[in-house]
Design a protein around this motif. Structure first.
Motif, PDB file in Angstrom:
ATOM      1  N   UNK A 182       4.660  21.676  10.660  1.00  0.00           N
ATOM      2  CA  UNK A 182       5.671  22.248   9.758  1.00  0.00           C
ATOM      3  C   UNK A 182       5.988  21.245   8.647  1.00  0.00           C
ATOM      4  N   UNK A 183       5.894  21.679   7.407  1.00  0.00           N
ATOM      5  CA  UNK A 183       6.014  20.772   6.266  1.00  0.00           C
ATOM      6  C   UNK A 183       7.434  20.474   5.830  1.00  0.00           C
ATOM      7  N   UNK A 184       8.202  19.867   6.710  1.00  0.00           N
ATOM      8  CA  UNK A 184       9.552  19.427   6.360  1.00  0.00           C
ATOM      9  C   UNK A 184       9.752  17.998   6.861  1.00  0.00           C
ATOM     10  N   UNK A 185      10.643  17.237   6.227  1.00  0.00           N
ATOM     11  CA  UNK A 185      10.879  15.877   6.687  1.00  0.00           C
ATOM     12  C   UNK A 185      11.683  15.844   7.976  1.00  0.00           C
ATOM     13  N   UNK A 186      11.394  14.888   8.823  1.00  0.00           N
ATOM     14  CA  UNK A 186      12.180  14.674  10.038  1.00  0.00           C
ATOM     15  C   UNK A 186      13.610  14.296   9.677  1.00  0.00           C
ATOM     16  N   UNK A 187      14.547  14.699  10.538  1.00  0.00           N
ATOM     17  CA  UNK A 187      15.947  14.327  10.329  1.00  0.00           C
ATOM     18  C   UNK A 187      16.157  12.830  10.304  1.00  0.00           C
ATOM     19  N   UNK A 188      15.237  12.067  10.918  1.00  0.00           N
ATOM     20  CA  UNK A 188      15.348  10.606  10.921  1.00  0.00           C
ATOM     21  C   UNK A 188      15.141  10.012   9.532  1.00  0.00           C
ATOM     22  N   UNK A 189      14.558  10.783   8.614  1.00  0.00           N
ATOM     23  CA  UNK A 189      14.351  10.307   7.246  1.00  0.00           C
ATOM     24  C   UNK A 189      15.457  10.763   6.301  1.00  0.00           C
ATOM     25  N   UNK A 190      16.447  11.478   6.838  1.00  0.00           N
ATOM     26  CA  UNK A 190      17.479  12.085   5.998  1.00  0.00           C
ATOM     27  C   UNK A 190      18.838  11.416   6.220  1.00  0.00           C
ATOM     28  N   UNK A 191      19.681  11.378   5.177  1.00  0.00           N
ATOM     29  CA  UNK A 191      20.995  10.706   5.255  1.00  0.00           C
ATOM     30  C   UNK A 191      22.049  11.598   5.908  1.00  0.00           C
ATOM     31  N   UNK A 192      21.876  11.876   7.188  1.00  0.00           N
ATOM     32  CA  UNK A 192      22.712  12.879   7.848  1.00  0.00           C
ATOM     33  C   UNK A 192      24.198  12.520   7.863  1.00  0.00           C
ATOM     34  N   UNK A 193      24.528  11.260   8.118  1.00  0.00           N
ATOM     35  CA  UNK A 193      25.937  10.853   8.177  1.00  0.00           C
ATOM     36  C   UNK A 193      26.625  11.040   6.820  1.00  0.00           C
ATOM     37  N   UNK A 194      25.931  10.661   5.750  1.00  0.00           N
ATOM     38  CA  UNK A 194      26.507  10.793   4.409  1.00  0.00           C
ATOM     39  C   UNK A 194      26.680  12.258   4.030  1.00  0.00           C
ATOM     40  N   UNK A 195      25.748  13.097   4.429  1.00  0.00           N
ATOM     41  CA  UNK A 195      25.865  14.520   4.131  1.00  0.00           C
ATOM     42  C   UNK A 195      27.047  15.148   4.870  1.00  0.00           C
ATOM     43  N   UNK A 196      27.261  14.721   6.100  1.00  0.00           N
ATOM     44  CA  UNK A 196      28.418  15.228   6.850  1.00  0.00           C
ATOM     45  C   UNK A 196      29.724  14.893   6.132  1.00  0.00           C
ATOM     46  N   UNK A 197      29.805  13.679   5.602  1.00  0.00           N
ATOM     47  CA  UNK A 197      31.017  13.276   4.864  1.00  0.00           C
ATOM     48  C   UNK A 197      31.206  14.120   3.613  1.00  0.00           C
ATOM     49  N   UNK A 198      30.093  14.420   2.933  1.00  0.00           N
ATOM     50  CA  UNK A 198      30.202  15.237   1.718  1.00  0.00           C
ATOM     51  C   UNK A 198      30.633  16.662   2.040  1.00  0.00           C
ATOM     52  N   UNK A 199      30.214  17.191   3.181  1.00  0.00           N
ATOM     53  CA  UNK A 199      30.653  18.530   3.593  1.00  0.00           C
ATOM     54  C   UNK A 199      32.168  18.538   3.805  1.00  0.00           C
ATOM     55  N   UNK A 200      32.666  17.517   4.489  1.00  0.00           N
ATOM     56  CA  UNK A 200      34.117  17.412   4.727  1.00  0.00           C
ATOM     57  C   UNK A 200      34.860  17.274   3.401  1.00  0.00           C
ATOM     58  N   UNK A 201      34.360  16.433   2.515  1.00  0.00           N
ATOM     59  CA  UNK A 201      35.009  16.247   1.214  1.00  0.00           C
ATOM     60  C   UNK A 201      35.037  17.544   0.409  1.00  0.00           C
ATOM     61  N   UNK A 202      33.961  18.324   0.519  1.00  0.00           N
ATOM     62  CA  UNK A 202      33.882  19.575  -0.236  1.00  0.00           C
ATOM     63  C   UNK A 202      34.949  20.567   0.219  1.00  0.00           C
ATOM     64  N   UNK A 203      35.222  20.604   1.523  1.00  0.00           N
ATOM     65  CA  UNK A 203      36.254  21.524   2.016  1.00  0.00           C
ATOM     66  C   UNK A 203      37.641  21.111   1.516  1.00  0.00           C
ATOM     67  N   UNK A 204      37.793  19.832   1.215  1.00  0.00           N
ATOM     68  CA  UNK A 204      39.091  19.343   0.724  1.00  0.00           C
ATOM     69  C   UNK A 204      39.282  19.565  -0.763  1.00  0.00           C
ATOM     70  N   UNK A 205      38.204  19.484  -1.515  1.00  0.00           N
ATOM     71  CA  UNK A 205      38.323  19.514  -2.978  1.00  0.00           C
ATOM     72  C   UNK A 205      38.142  20.905  -3.580  1.00  0.00           C
ATOM     73  N   UNK A 206      37.402  21.790  -2.902  1.00  0.00           N
ATOM     74  CA  UNK A 206      37.176  23.121  -3.449  1.00  0.00           C
ATOM     75  C   UNK A 206      38.427  23.982  -3.339  1.00  0.00           C
ATOM     76  N   UNK A 207      38.598  24.840  -4.308  1.00  0.00           N
ATOM     77  CA  UNK A 207      39.713  25.775  -4.286  1.00  0.00           C
ATOM     78  C   UNK A 207      39.600  26.676  -3.062  1.00  0.00           C
ATOM     79  N   UNK A 208      40.708  26.858  -2.359  1.00  0.00           N
ATOM     80  CA  UNK A 208      40.743  27.673  -1.133  1.00  0.00           C
ATOM     81  C   UNK A 208      39.793  27.149  -0.066  1.00  0.00           C
ATOM     82  N   UNK A 209      39.500  25.856  -0.130  1.00  0.00           N
ATOM     83  CA  UNK A 209      38.649  25.250   0.889  1.00  0.00           C
ATOM     84  C   UNK A 209      37.221  25.745   0.907  1.00  0.00           C
ATOM     85  N   UNK A 210      36.788  26.349  -0.211  1.00  0.00           N
ATOM     86  CA  UNK A 210      35.417  26.849  -0.302  1.00  0.00           C
ATOM     87  C   UNK A 210      35.220  28.238   0.259  1.00  0.00           C
ATOM     88  N   UNK A 211      36.318  28.948   0.520  1.00  0.00           N
ATOM     89  CA  UNK A 211      36.193  30.286   1.105  1.00  0.00           C
ATOM     90  C   UNK A 211      35.973  31.369   0.054  1.00  0.00           C
TER      91      UNK A 211
END
Length: 471
Positions: free
Chosen positions: A115-144
């Motif tokens: 399957x032609x996708x990168x392994x999760x070990x090559x991806x910045x998973x922790x940083x992406x999780x933080x950005x998801x949390x930040x997005x729920x805080x900054x978007x109007x209505x929490x992104x709903x």
């Protein structure tokens, strides 16, 4: 002589000496200063020579020591043949085989080379999780809330800014976000094609594209494709009267990893534009270059709005986030109508998070990922050279996630798949990548796995099983 062609000419000369065995593995190359003196070139031009050789995995740099001929043995392996598909549209889809291979997605007990996708070990998973949390805080209505139809404005601005690297020069209003790369391609095909129309593609080609085209009732015409340089331009010219649209992956095509030259991209855009045939360009691998410069796209040469540029983060950052986009040119209204009908809005929280990461950490992540993939390519090809049957051929990608392997015709990779899966190893047989009876002795390997002793052992097992079939 133009500096661009000068450094290329010098690099090609050194590359030829390496491939011909004049310069051998481990040999030290002249220093940057000596190269400047010998060829009467600037320091920057000399550095470009070595960067070009690095991008071809022919040399390695060692801090404080200089440049050395790479130890990989892949330079001794011949290239696969140029594909020779029938230039008659065909729709013989290998459904059963594709389903059998793709059902392994997500299974943790299987080593998935298929399957032609990168392994999760090559991806910045922790940083992406933080950005998801930040997005729920900054978007109007929490992104709903729904986003505007064209998609997250911040994300479109970041994509437009990054397009300057390769001459896209997008404006935020040129872009429409989608739910992943395949969603982008699907919108383009639905907007431009109708059942019975003929679409030209590369051969071999990514199975998802074949299935999508078939599902929409299109006739698929496969073009002869060189493992290094992409489609044969003369073949495209010959079929122009037969086709209604064209879909290409010019940068590191899956599964070959081929890279079309700027001259060929420019010519393809010109030919199709003159004949009013839309070009759908899939550029999901363009950021995964091994060299120093990101390749241009066909869209770079589009003056008429005839190229629909598609991309996503599925191969570079987060396959599961399903974030993609289209720059549809003169077909923008058709794409927006389809998006409104089929999805209305993209996922606001995820798009906001990706936009923020693109601004703050994406380039650093890509630099690390490109280095890992280049090292993987070297390790894969060295192991193949050591462990696979005599006569094995491999592609020489300059970027991307794919490595194409061609065996002697005695070896059927569908049989190899059945043997490998019993050892909890999944490969992608070549027949998956075509609608015709070809590539039975080929397979695609994904190099997006972190290189470990276990991965090397599994790859050697594939070689052992291939030898068993070969006899």
């Amino acid at each position: 002589m133009d500096k661009k062609y000068l450094y290329t000419e010098i690099a090609n000369g050194i590359a030829a000496q390496i491939r011909n065995g004049i310069l051998k593995s481990g040999d030290k190359l002249p220093s940057v200063r000596k190269l400047c003196k010998d060829h009467q070139i600037s320091m920057n031009t000399a550095k470009r020579v070595f960067l070009e050789l690095e991008s071809q995995s022919l040399v390695d740099s060692k801090p404080q020591s200089g440049y050395f001929v790479s130890n990989i043995l892949s330079v001794k392996l011949p290239l696969p043949e140029v594909s020779k598909p029938s230039l008659i549209a065909n729709n013989d889809e290998p459904d059963e085989l594709i389903n059998k291979v793709y059902e392994n997605i997500g299974k943790k007990d299987i080593t998935i080379f298929s399957i032609g996708i990168p392994s999760g070990d090559l991806l910045p998973q922790a940083k992406l999780k933080k950005e998801i949390i930040n997005a729920t805080r900054t978007l109007k209505e929490g992104g709903t809330e729904y986003e505007e139809i064209q998609g997250n404005l911040k994300l479109r601005r970041m994509i437009a800014m990054r397009s300057l690297q390769w001459g896209g020069n997008f404006h935020e209003h040129d872009l429409v976000t989608t739910n992943g790369g395949m969603n982008a391609l699907s919108f383009c095909l639905m907007a431009l094609g109708k059942p019975g129309d003929t679409i030209a593609i590369e051969s071999p080609c990514y199975p998802g594209i074949l299935q999508l085209a078939n599902g929409l009732g299109l006739k698929v015409l496969e073009l002869p494709t060189h493992p290094t340089t992409g489609i044969e331009i003369d073949a495209l010219k010959k079929v122009i009267p037969k086709i209604d649209l064209c879909l290409l992956i010019p940068n590191y095509n899956a599964p070959l990893g081929s890279l079309m030259s700027d001259e060929h991209k420019k010519e393809v855009v010109k030919i199709l534009s003159e004949n009013n045939i839309p070009l759908i360009e899939d550029d999901v691998y363009g950021d995964l270059y091994f060299g120093s410069i990101r390749p241009k796209c066909c869209k770079s040469f589009d003056k008429e709005g005839n190229v629909l540029y598609c991309s996503s983060i599925s191969k570079t950052l987060a396959p599961g986030y399903r974030v993609g986009w289209i720059a549809p040119g003169k077909y923008k209204d058709k794409i927006l109508k389809l998006k409104l009908l089929h999805s209305t809005s993209s996922i606001s929280i995820v798009n906001e998070a990706v936009a923020n990461f693109m601004k703050n950490g994406y380039e650093k992540h890509l630099q690390q990922m490109r280095k890992s993939l280049q090292n993987n390519y070297q390790n894969f090809t060295q192991t193949i050279a050591e462990s696979f049957p005599e006569g094995t051929k491999t592609s020489r990608p300059q970027g991307g996630l794919s490595l194409w392997v061609e065996f002697d015709r005695k070896i059927k990779t569908t049989e190899l798949y059945d043997l490998a899966i019993k050892e909890n190893i999944s490969i992608a047989p070549g027949r998956m990548f075509t609608l015709q009876d070809q590539f039975e002795n080929c397979m695609r390997l994904c190099i997006g796995l972190p290189w470990t002793e276990e991965i090397q052992l599994k790859l050697r097992q594939v070689g052992t099983l291939a030898k068993k079939i070969y006899g």
